[in-house]
Motif scaffolding. Structure first.
Motif, mmCIF file in Angstrom:
data_model
loop_
_atom_site.group_PDB
_atom_site.id
_atom_site.type_symbol
_atom_site.label_atom_id
_atom_site.label_comp_id
_atom_site.label_asym_id
_atom_site.label_seq_id
_atom_site.Cartn_x
_atom_site.Cartn_y
_atom_site.Cartn_z
ATOM 1 N N GLY A 1 -8.150 2.298 9.641
ATOM 2 C CA GLY A 1 -8.713 3.424 8.907
ATOM 3 C C GLY A 1 -8.873 4.625 9.826
ATOM 4 O O GLY A 1 -9.051 4.476 11.036
ATOM 5 N N GLU B 1 0.007 7.693 2.048
ATOM 6 C CA GLU B 1 -1.184 8.482 1.765
ATOM 7 C C GLU B 1 -1.155 9.755 2.595
ATOM 8 O O GLU B 1 -0.859 9.720 3.789
ATOM 9 N N THR C 1 -4.444 2.576 6.273
ATOM 10 C CA THR C 1 -3.499 1.524 5.889
ATOM 11 C C THR C 1 -4.280 0.226 5.719
ATOM 12 O O THR C 1 -5.497 0.192 5.918
ATOM 13 N N ARG C 2 -3.581 -0.852 5.416
ATOM 14 C CA ARG C 2 -4.245 -2.161 5.324
ATOM 15 C C ARG C 2 -4.831 -2.576 6.663
ATOM 16 O O ARG C 2 -5.792 -3.318 6.717
ATOM 17 N N GLU C 3 -4.255 -2.101 7.767
ATOM 18 C CA GLU C 3 -4.642 -2.559 9.100
ATOM 19 C C GLU C 3 -5.580 -1.623 9.858
ATOM 20 O O GLU C 3 -6.176 -2.030 10.859
ATOM 21 N N PRO D 1 -15.266 -1.580 6.653
ATOM 22 C CA PRO D 1 -15.531 -2.382 5.450
ATOM 23 C C PRO D 1 -16.698 -1.904 4.595
ATOM 24 O O PRO D 1 -16.856 -2.357 3.474
ATOM 25 N N PRO E 1 -10.140 -3.463 12.161
ATOM 26 C CA PRO E 1 -9.518 -3.159 10.872
ATOM 27 C C PRO E 1 -10.237 -1.991 10.186
ATOM 28 O O PRO E 1 -11.181 -1.449 10.756
ATOM 29 N N PRO E 2 -9.811 -1.618 8.975
ATOM 30 C CA PRO E 2 -10.458 -0.509 8.282
ATOM 31 C C PRO E 2 -11.957 -0.753 8.098
ATOM 32 O O PRO E 2 -12.410 -1.897 8.014
ATOM 33 N N MET F 1 0.860 -1.191 0.000
ATOM 34 C CA MET F 1 0.000 0.000 0.000
ATOM 35 C C MET F 1 0.890 1.233 0.000
ATOM 36 O O MET F 1 1.808 1.336 0.808
#
Length: 129
Positions: free
Chosen positions: A32, A4, A28-30, A113, A110-111, A1
């Motif tokens: 938000g 940002e 990030t992937r892990e 969804p 996590p982020p 990734m």
């Protein structure tokens, strides 16, 4: 990734399932990050999350948040400088008290969804949406 860098947008990216305005920030992937805003006098729809933990840091306005999970329940008054945890499975609802919008920066792990993440529950105040 990739890296940002993202400024706070003037207009919301979307309206959350609880009715609050959401402006998406860097992620990030892990995890938000987002900015939430609730108009003065507004009360959200009470919700719970299916898969994410949330952490909030209040940056403007005054409000109250109700949280309930596993036999624990409380209503707290919050304002700038306060932080809030909303663990997975917590039912919660919040309101903007005073003359300014309630605003907070929120982290989800996590982020987030998508809009199916939150589902309505019974709250303590009648929502204004």
């Amino acid at each position: 990734m990739p890296f940002e860098t993202k400024p706070l947008a003037e207009e919301p990216d979307h309206i959350a399932p609880d009715g609050s305005e959401i402006r998406v920030l860097a992620g990030t992937r892990e995890a938000g990050l987002a900015h939430i805003r609730l108009a003065p006098g507004a009360v959200t729809i009470a919700v719970a999350h299916r898969t994410v933990d949330e952490l909030w840091y209040v940056v403007a306005g005054q409000g109250r948040i109700w949280r309930r999970m596993e036999g624990q329940e409380e209503i707290v008054t919050v304002g700038p400088g306060d932080s809030i945890s909303i663990p997975l499975g917590t039912s919660f609802q919040f309101r903007a008290d005073g003359e300014l919008p309630f605003e907070a920066v929120t982290a989800t792990v996590p982020p987030w969804p998508g809009s199916d993440e939150a589902f309505a529950v019974d709250g303590v105040w009648p929502p204004t949406f």
